[in-house]
Write a protein that holds these residues in place. Structure first.
Motif, PDB file in Angstrom:
ATOM      1  N   GLY A 138       0.819  -1.201   0.000  1.00  0.00           N
ATOM      2  CA  GLY A 138       0.000   0.000   0.000  1.00  0.00           C
ATOM      3  C   GLY A 138       0.847   1.244   0.000  1.00  0.00           C
ATOM      4  O   GLY A 138       0.890   2.014  -0.948  1.00  0.00           O
ATOM      5  N   ASN A 139       1.583   1.447   1.072  1.00  0.00           N
ATOM      6  CA  ASN A 139       2.542   2.531   1.200  1.00  0.00           C
ATOM      7  C   ASN A 139       1.992   3.882   0.764  1.00  0.00           C
ATOM      8  O   ASN A 139       2.418   4.475  -0.224  1.00  0.00           O
ATOM      9  CB  ASN A 139       3.817   2.206   0.413  1.00  0.00           C
ATOM     10  CG  ASN A 139       4.687   1.194   1.135  1.00  0.00           C
ATOM     11  OD1 ASN A 139       5.267   1.489   2.164  1.00  0.00           O
ATOM     12  ND2 ASN A 139       4.747  -0.001   0.608  1.00  0.00           N
ATOM     13  N   LEU A 140       1.042   4.378   1.551  1.00  0.00           N
ATOM     14  CA  LEU A 140       0.397   5.650   1.221  1.00  0.00           C
ATOM     15  C   LEU A 140       1.374   6.809   1.217  1.00  0.00           C
ATOM     16  O   LEU A 140       1.337   7.663   0.332  1.00  0.00           O
ATOM     17  CB  LEU A 140      -0.735   5.921   2.219  1.00  0.00           C
ATOM     18  CG  LEU A 140      -2.090   5.309   1.897  1.00  0.00           C
ATOM     19  CD1 LEU A 140      -3.058   5.552   3.041  1.00  0.00           C
ATOM     20  CD2 LEU A 140      -2.647   5.876   0.606  1.00  0.00           C
ATOM     21  N   LEU A 141       2.251   6.889   2.220  1.00  0.00           N
ATOM     22  CA  LEU A 141       3.207   7.993   2.253  1.00  0.00           C
ATOM     23  C   LEU A 141       4.184   7.879   1.094  1.00  0.00           C
ATOM     24  O   LEU A 141       4.525   8.885   0.455  1.00  0.00           O
ATOM     25  CB  LEU A 141       3.948   8.026   3.590  1.00  0.00           C
ATOM     26  CG  LEU A 141       4.920   9.199   3.777  1.00  0.00           C
ATOM     27  CD1 LEU A 141       4.220  10.541   3.578  1.00  0.00           C
ATOM     28  CD2 LEU A 141       5.571   9.151   5.165  1.00  0.00           C
ATOM     29  N   ALA A 142       4.629   6.670   0.793  1.00  0.00           N
ATOM     30  CA  ALA A 142       5.526   6.476  -0.348  1.00  0.00           C
ATOM     31  C   ALA A 142       4.865   6.901  -1.651  1.00  0.00           C
ATOM     32  O   ALA A 142       5.507   7.501  -2.516  1.00  0.00           O
ATOM     33  CB  ALA A 142       5.966   5.012  -0.426  1.00  0.00           C
ATOM     34  N   ALA A 143       3.569   6.615  -1.797  1.00  0.00           N
ATOM     35  CA  ALA A 143       2.852   7.028  -3.005  1.00  0.00           C
ATOM     36  C   ALA A 143       2.837   8.540  -3.130  1.00  0.00           C
ATOM     37  O   ALA A 143       2.966   9.091  -4.228  1.00  0.00           O
ATOM     38  CB  ALA A 143       1.423   6.489  -2.978  1.00  0.00           C
ATOM     39  N   ASN A 144       2.694   9.238  -2.006  1.00  0.00           N
ATOM     40  CA  ASN A 144       2.694  10.695  -2.038  1.00  0.00           C
ATOM     41  C   ASN A 144       4.077  11.272  -2.292  1.00  0.00           C
ATOM     42  O   ASN A 144       4.205  12.419  -2.711  1.00  0.00           O
ATOM     43  CB  ASN A 144       2.115  11.239  -0.729  1.00  0.00           C
ATOM     44  CG  ASN A 144       0.606  11.226  -0.714  1.00  0.00           C
ATOM     45  OD1 ASN A 144      -0.038  12.138  -1.216  1.00  0.00           O
ATOM     46  ND2 ASN A 144       0.019  10.161  -0.169  1.00  0.00           N
TER      47      ASN A 144
END
Length: 331
Positions: A103-109
Protein backbone atom coordinates in the motif's frame (compact mmCIF):
# COMPACT_ATOMS: atom_id res chain seq x y z
CA UNK A 1 15.17 -6.76 17.49
CA UNK A 2 18.65 -6.37 16.11
CA UNK A 3 20.95 -3.41 16.54
CA UNK A 4 24.04 -3.30 14.37
CA UNK A 5 26.05 -0.37 13.13
CA UNK A 6 28.31 2.52 13.98
CA UNK A 7 26.71 4.84 16.51
CA UNK A 8 29.85 6.36 18.00
CA UNK A 9 29.98 9.27 15.59
CA UNK A 10 33.23 8.15 13.97
CA UNK A 11 32.19 9.33 10.56
CA UNK A 12 29.35 10.75 8.53
CA UNK A 13 25.67 11.14 9.21
CA UNK A 14 24.24 8.72 11.75
CA UNK A 15 21.11 6.93 10.55
CA UNK A 16 18.99 3.94 11.50
CA UNK A 17 16.85 1.47 9.56
CA UNK A 18 13.64 0.25 11.20
CA UNK A 19 12.63 -2.75 9.12
CA UNK A 20 9.67 -5.10 9.18
CA UNK A 21 11.29 -8.46 8.29
CA UNK A 22 7.92 -9.90 7.22
CA UNK A 23 7.79 -7.37 4.36
CA UNK A 24 11.29 -8.05 3.02
CA UNK A 25 12.13 -11.10 0.90
CA UNK A 26 15.93 -10.72 1.14
CA UNK A 27 16.87 -9.06 4.41
CA UNK A 28 20.62 -9.64 4.00
CA UNK A 29 20.53 -8.20 0.48
CA UNK A 30 18.64 -5.17 1.74
CA UNK A 31 21.17 -4.61 4.51
CA UNK A 32 24.09 -4.88 2.10
CA UNK A 33 22.56 -2.47 -0.43
CA UNK A 34 21.59 0.12 2.16
CA UNK A 35 24.93 -0.03 3.97
CA UNK A 36 27.02 0.09 0.78
CA UNK A 37 25.03 2.99 -0.63
CA UNK A 38 25.06 5.10 2.53
CA UNK A 39 28.75 4.54 3.31
CA UNK A 40 29.64 5.36 -0.31
CA UNK A 41 27.84 8.67 0.24
CA UNK A 42 29.98 9.38 3.31
CA UNK A 43 27.41 8.37 5.93
CA UNK A 44 28.20 6.20 8.93
CA UNK A 45 27.13 2.56 8.79
CA UNK A 46 23.46 2.59 9.78
CA UNK A 47 21.96 1.11 12.90
CA UNK A 48 19.51 -1.75 12.29
CA UNK A 49 16.31 -2.47 14.19
CA UNK A 50 13.78 -5.16 13.35
CA UNK A 51 10.13 -4.71 14.24
CA UNK A 52 8.12 -7.33 16.08
CA UNK A 53 4.43 -8.20 16.36
CA UNK A 54 4.45 -6.65 19.84
CA UNK A 55 6.25 -3.48 18.69
CA UNK A 56 5.74 -2.61 15.01
CA UNK A 57 8.28 0.22 15.04
CA UNK A 58 7.67 2.93 17.60
CA UNK A 59 9.96 1.52 20.30
CA UNK A 60 12.73 0.80 17.80
CA UNK A 61 12.51 4.36 16.47
CA UNK A 62 12.73 5.75 20.00
CA UNK A 63 15.90 3.68 20.53
CA UNK A 64 17.33 5.02 17.28
CA UNK A 65 16.67 8.58 18.42
CA UNK A 66 18.40 7.93 21.73
CA UNK A 67 21.38 6.45 19.85
CA UNK A 68 21.81 9.73 17.97
CA UNK A 69 20.24 8.95 14.60
CA UNK A 70 19.68 12.02 12.43
CA UNK A 71 17.59 10.09 9.88
CA UNK A 72 15.37 7.06 10.45
CA UNK A 73 14.58 4.88 7.43
CA UNK A 74 11.18 3.18 7.75
CA UNK A 75 11.30 -0.02 5.72
CA UNK A 76 8.01 -1.88 5.58
CA UNK A 77 4.36 -1.25 4.90
CA UNK A 78 2.04 1.50 6.07
CA UNK A 79 2.01 0.13 9.63
CA UNK A 80 5.80 0.38 9.95
CA UNK A 81 5.83 3.94 8.61
CA UNK A 82 2.98 4.97 10.91
CA UNK A 83 4.76 3.52 13.96
CA UNK A 84 7.96 5.39 13.12
CA UNK A 85 6.01 8.62 12.62
CA UNK A 86 4.48 8.32 16.08
CA UNK A 87 7.97 8.33 17.61
CA UNK A 88 9.40 11.09 15.40
CA UNK A 89 6.70 13.76 15.75
CA UNK A 90 8.08 16.74 17.63
CA UNK A 91 11.74 15.74 17.20
CA UNK A 92 14.46 17.05 14.87
CA UNK A 93 15.08 13.56 13.44
CA UNK A 94 13.98 13.13 9.82
CA UNK A 95 11.93 10.25 8.42
CA UNK A 96 12.97 8.58 5.16
CA UNK A 97 10.74 5.95 3.55
CA UNK A 98 12.05 2.73 2.01
CA UNK A 99 8.77 1.16 0.90
CA UNK A 100 8.56 -2.62 0.86
CA UNK A 101 4.86 -3.26 1.46
CA UNK A 102 2.08 -2.98 -1.10
CA UNK A 103 0.00 0.00 0.00
CA UNK A 104 2.54 2.53 1.20
CA UNK A 105 0.40 5.65 1.22
CA UNK A 106 3.21 7.99 2.25
CA UNK A 107 5.53 6.48 -0.35
CA UNK A 108 2.85 7.03 -3.00
CA UNK A 109 2.69 10.69 -2.04
CA UNK A 110 6.48 10.89 -2.36
CA UNK A 111 6.43 9.25 -5.79
CA UNK A 112 8.68 6.45 -4.51
CA UNK A 113 6.68 3.40 -5.57
CA UNK A 114 8.69 0.46 -4.15
CA UNK A 115 12.05 1.60 -5.47
CA UNK A 116 14.83 1.17 -2.90
CA UNK A 117 17.40 3.21 -4.82
CA UNK A 118 15.10 6.23 -5.03
CA UNK A 119 14.31 6.10 -1.32
CA UNK A 120 18.01 6.06 -0.46
CA UNK A 121 18.86 8.85 -2.92
CA UNK A 122 16.11 11.07 -1.53
CA UNK A 123 17.74 10.85 1.90
CA UNK A 124 21.30 11.24 0.59
CA UNK A 125 20.45 14.42 -1.31
CA UNK A 126 19.10 15.85 1.95
CA UNK A 127 15.88 17.32 0.64
CA UNK A 128 13.86 18.01 3.79
CA UNK A 129 10.41 19.43 4.50
CA UNK A 130 8.73 19.97 7.80
CA UNK A 131 5.23 18.54 7.50
CA UNK A 132 2.00 18.88 9.39
CA UNK A 133 0.60 15.71 10.92
CA UNK A 134 -2.93 14.74 11.85
CA UNK A 135 -3.63 13.89 15.48
CA UNK A 136 -6.41 11.36 16.11
CA UNK A 137 -6.71 11.36 19.89
CA UNK A 138 -2.96 10.94 20.37
CA UNK A 139 -2.29 8.80 17.30
CA UNK A 140 -0.43 10.66 14.57
CA UNK A 141 -0.71 10.22 10.81
CA UNK A 142 0.88 11.85 7.78
CA UNK A 143 -1.55 11.04 4.95
CA UNK A 144 -5.15 10.49 6.02
CA UNK A 145 -7.65 9.10 8.47
CA UNK A 146 -10.84 7.58 7.19
CA UNK A 147 -14.21 6.22 8.20
CA UNK A 148 -16.47 3.99 6.11
CA UNK A 149 -15.80 2.66 2.61
CA UNK A 150 -12.02 3.19 2.58
CA UNK A 151 -11.59 1.12 5.75
CA UNK A 152 -14.00 -1.53 4.41
CA UNK A 153 -11.88 -1.74 1.26
CA UNK A 154 -8.71 -2.27 3.30
CA UNK A 155 -10.37 -4.97 5.38
CA UNK A 156 -11.64 -6.78 2.26
CA UNK A 157 -8.30 -6.71 0.44
CA UNK A 158 -6.55 -10.08 0.46
CA UNK A 159 -2.92 -10.03 1.64
CA UNK A 160 -1.90 -12.78 -0.80
CA UNK A 161 -3.42 -10.87 -3.70
CA UNK A 162 -1.63 -7.67 -2.58
CA UNK A 163 1.72 -9.47 -2.62
CA UNK A 164 1.00 -10.89 -6.08
CA UNK A 165 -0.36 -7.87 -7.97
CA UNK A 166 0.30 -4.88 -5.69
CA UNK A 167 -2.05 -1.91 -5.27
CA UNK A 168 -4.66 -3.09 -7.85
CA UNK A 169 -5.68 -5.64 -5.20
CA UNK A 170 -7.41 -2.74 -3.44
CA UNK A 171 -9.73 -2.37 -6.45
CA UNK A 172 -10.87 -5.95 -5.93
CA UNK A 173 -11.46 -5.24 -2.24
CA UNK A 174 -13.37 -2.09 -3.09
CA UNK A 175 -15.69 -3.89 -5.49
CA UNK A 176 -17.01 -6.01 -2.63
CA UNK A 177 -18.45 -2.96 -0.86
CA UNK A 178 -19.69 -0.68 -3.62
CA UNK A 179 -23.32 -1.48 -2.84
CA UNK A 180 -23.13 -1.24 0.97
CA UNK A 181 -25.51 1.13 2.73
CA UNK A 182 -24.26 4.65 3.49
CA UNK A 183 -23.43 6.10 6.90
CA UNK A 184 -25.36 8.93 8.48
CA UNK A 185 -22.67 11.34 9.67
CA UNK A 186 -22.37 14.77 11.23
CA UNK A 187 -19.19 16.66 10.34
CA UNK A 188 -18.07 19.72 12.28
CA UNK A 189 -15.14 21.83 11.07
CA UNK A 190 -13.62 24.15 13.69
CA UNK A 191 -16.41 26.40 15.00
CA UNK A 192 -18.56 26.19 11.88
CA UNK A 193 -22.11 24.79 11.93
CA UNK A 194 -22.20 20.99 11.51
CA UNK A 195 -22.73 19.42 8.09
CA UNK A 196 -24.95 16.32 7.91
CA UNK A 197 -24.72 13.81 5.08
CA UNK A 198 -25.50 10.24 4.06
CA UNK A 199 -21.96 9.32 3.09
CA UNK A 200 -20.12 6.22 1.98
CA UNK A 201 -16.76 7.47 3.20
CA UNK A 202 -15.24 10.45 4.99
CA UNK A 203 -11.52 11.07 4.60
CA UNK A 204 -9.51 13.57 6.64
CA UNK A 205 -6.31 14.21 4.73
CA UNK A 206 -3.00 16.00 5.13
CA UNK A 207 -1.90 15.17 1.57
CA UNK A 208 -3.94 14.13 -1.42
CA UNK A 209 -2.87 10.77 -2.91
CA UNK A 210 -4.53 7.37 -2.39
CA UNK A 211 -3.25 3.86 -3.10
CA UNK A 212 -1.65 3.65 -6.52
CA UNK A 213 -0.76 7.34 -6.45
CA UNK A 214 -4.29 8.50 -7.40
CA UNK A 215 -4.62 12.15 -6.38
CA UNK A 216 -8.02 12.63 -4.71
CA UNK A 217 -7.59 16.04 -3.06
CA UNK A 218 -5.74 18.25 -5.52
CA UNK A 219 -5.53 21.26 -3.19
CA UNK A 220 -4.29 19.42 -0.09
CA UNK A 221 -0.93 20.81 1.02
CA UNK A 222 1.28 19.03 3.56
CA UNK A 223 2.38 22.13 5.47
CA UNK A 224 -0.46 24.66 5.30
CA UNK A 225 -1.66 24.09 8.87
CA UNK A 226 -4.98 22.69 7.61
CA UNK A 227 -6.66 19.34 7.10
CA UNK A 228 -8.66 18.62 3.93
CA UNK A 229 -11.86 16.58 4.18
CA UNK A 230 -13.47 14.54 1.40
CA UNK A 231 -17.05 13.38 1.94
CA UNK A 232 -17.96 10.76 -0.67
CA UNK A 233 -21.70 10.39 -1.30
CA UNK A 234 -22.31 7.98 -4.23
CA UNK A 235 -25.60 6.06 -4.03
CA UNK A 236 -25.12 3.50 -6.80
CA UNK A 237 -22.59 2.00 -9.20
CA UNK A 238 -23.09 4.76 -11.77
CA UNK A 239 -22.28 7.38 -9.15
CA UNK A 240 -19.09 5.49 -8.22
CA UNK A 241 -18.03 5.36 -11.86
CA UNK A 242 -18.66 9.08 -12.33
CA UNK A 243 -16.72 9.90 -9.20
CA UNK A 244 -13.81 7.61 -10.09
CA UNK A 245 -13.60 8.92 -13.66
CA UNK A 246 -13.50 12.54 -12.48
CA UNK A 247 -10.72 11.75 -9.99
CA UNK A 248 -8.64 9.85 -12.54
CA UNK A 249 -9.10 12.63 -15.11
CA UNK A 250 -8.26 15.25 -12.47
CA UNK A 251 -11.44 17.21 -13.06
CA UNK A 252 -11.76 20.41 -11.08
CA UNK A 253 -15.18 19.37 -9.85
CA UNK A 254 -15.74 15.78 -8.69
CA UNK A 255 -19.39 14.66 -8.57
CA UNK A 256 -20.66 13.11 -5.35
CA UNK A 257 -17.74 14.51 -3.35
CA UNK A 258 -17.96 17.39 -0.89
CA UNK A 259 -14.68 18.97 0.21
CA UNK A 260 -14.11 20.87 3.45
CA UNK A 261 -11.07 22.30 5.20
CA UNK A 262 -10.09 23.24 8.74
CA UNK A 263 -7.77 22.80 11.70
CA UNK A 264 -10.06 20.51 13.68
CA UNK A 265 -12.46 17.96 12.26
CA UNK A 266 -15.06 16.11 14.32
CA UNK A 267 -17.05 13.33 12.67
CA UNK A 268 -19.87 11.47 14.40
CA UNK A 269 -21.77 8.50 12.96
CA UNK A 270 -24.96 6.89 14.22
CA UNK A 271 -23.30 3.52 14.71
CA UNK A 272 -19.82 2.00 14.88
CA UNK A 273 -18.06 2.22 11.52
CA UNK A 274 -14.76 0.78 10.24
CA UNK A 275 -11.87 3.25 10.52
CA UNK A 276 -8.30 3.52 9.24
CA UNK A 277 -5.15 5.57 9.67
CA UNK A 278 -2.66 5.91 6.80
CA UNK A 279 -3.83 2.67 5.21
CA UNK A 280 -3.85 0.66 8.45
CA UNK A 281 -7.08 -0.49 10.08
CA UNK A 282 -7.83 0.71 13.61
CA UNK A 283 -10.69 -0.15 15.95
CA UNK A 284 -14.17 0.63 14.57
CA UNK A 285 -15.91 3.55 16.24
CA UNK A 286 -18.70 6.12 16.02
CA UNK A 287 -16.37 9.13 15.97
CA UNK A 288 -13.31 10.40 14.16
CA UNK A 289 -11.93 13.46 15.95
CA UNK A 290 -8.83 14.87 14.28
CA UNK A 291 -6.78 18.02 14.74
CA UNK A 292 -3.71 19.25 12.91
CA UNK A 293 -0.27 19.57 14.45
CA UNK A 294 1.49 22.09 12.20
CA UNK A 295 5.05 21.41 11.01
CA UNK A 296 5.65 18.58 13.47
CA UNK A 297 7.61 16.09 11.35
CA UNK A 298 10.78 16.35 9.28
CA UNK A 299 10.45 14.25 6.12
CA UNK A 300 13.02 13.41 3.45
CA UNK A 301 11.49 14.41 0.10
CA UNK A 302 12.69 14.38 -3.54
CA UNK A 303 13.19 18.14 -3.29
CA UNK A 304 12.40 20.63 -0.54
CA UNK A 305 10.35 22.76 -2.92
CA UNK A 306 7.25 24.54 -1.64
CA UNK A 307 4.84 22.52 -3.73
CA UNK A 308 1.66 20.73 -2.65
CA UNK A 309 2.94 17.63 -4.45
CA UNK A 310 5.66 15.94 -2.38
CA UNK A 311 6.71 13.79 -5.35
CA UNK A 312 8.19 16.80 -7.18
CA UNK A 313 11.31 15.68 -9.10
CA UNK A 314 10.90 12.04 -8.01
CA UNK A 315 11.63 10.68 -11.51
CA UNK A 316 14.94 12.54 -11.75
CA UNK A 317 15.92 11.39 -8.26
CA UNK A 318 15.11 7.79 -9.26
CA UNK A 319 17.56 7.98 -12.16
CA UNK A 320 20.30 9.39 -9.96
CA UNK A 321 19.55 6.79 -7.30
CA UNK A 322 19.91 3.82 -9.64
CA UNK A 323 23.24 5.15 -10.87
CA UNK A 324 24.51 5.78 -7.34
CA UNK A 325 23.51 2.32 -6.04
CA UNK A 326 25.19 0.59 -9.00
CA UNK A 327 28.36 2.62 -8.45
CA UNK A 328 28.36 1.77 -4.72
CA UNK A 329 28.02 -1.95 -5.50
CA UNK A 330 30.94 -1.84 -7.94
CA UNK A 331 33.15 -0.15 -5.37
Amino acid sequence: MENRGDSDGTGGICSAVVVNPAKVTDLDGLRDTVTETLTAAGWAEPLWFETTVEDPGKGQTEEAIKAGAEVVFACGGDGTVLSCVNALVGTDVALAVLPSGTGNLLAANLGLSTDLATGLQVAIERGRRRLDVGDLEGQYFTVMAGMGFDAQMLDATNETTKKRIGWPAYVIGAAKHLRDRPMRVEIKIDDQPPVRRRARSVLVANVGRLQGGVRLLTEAEPDDGLLDVAVLTPNNLRHWLELGWAVLRRHERVPRMLTLRGKQVRIKARRNEPRELDGDLIEPGRTLNVKVRPESLWLCVPRPEESPDLSYDADAVAERGEEFVEKARRE
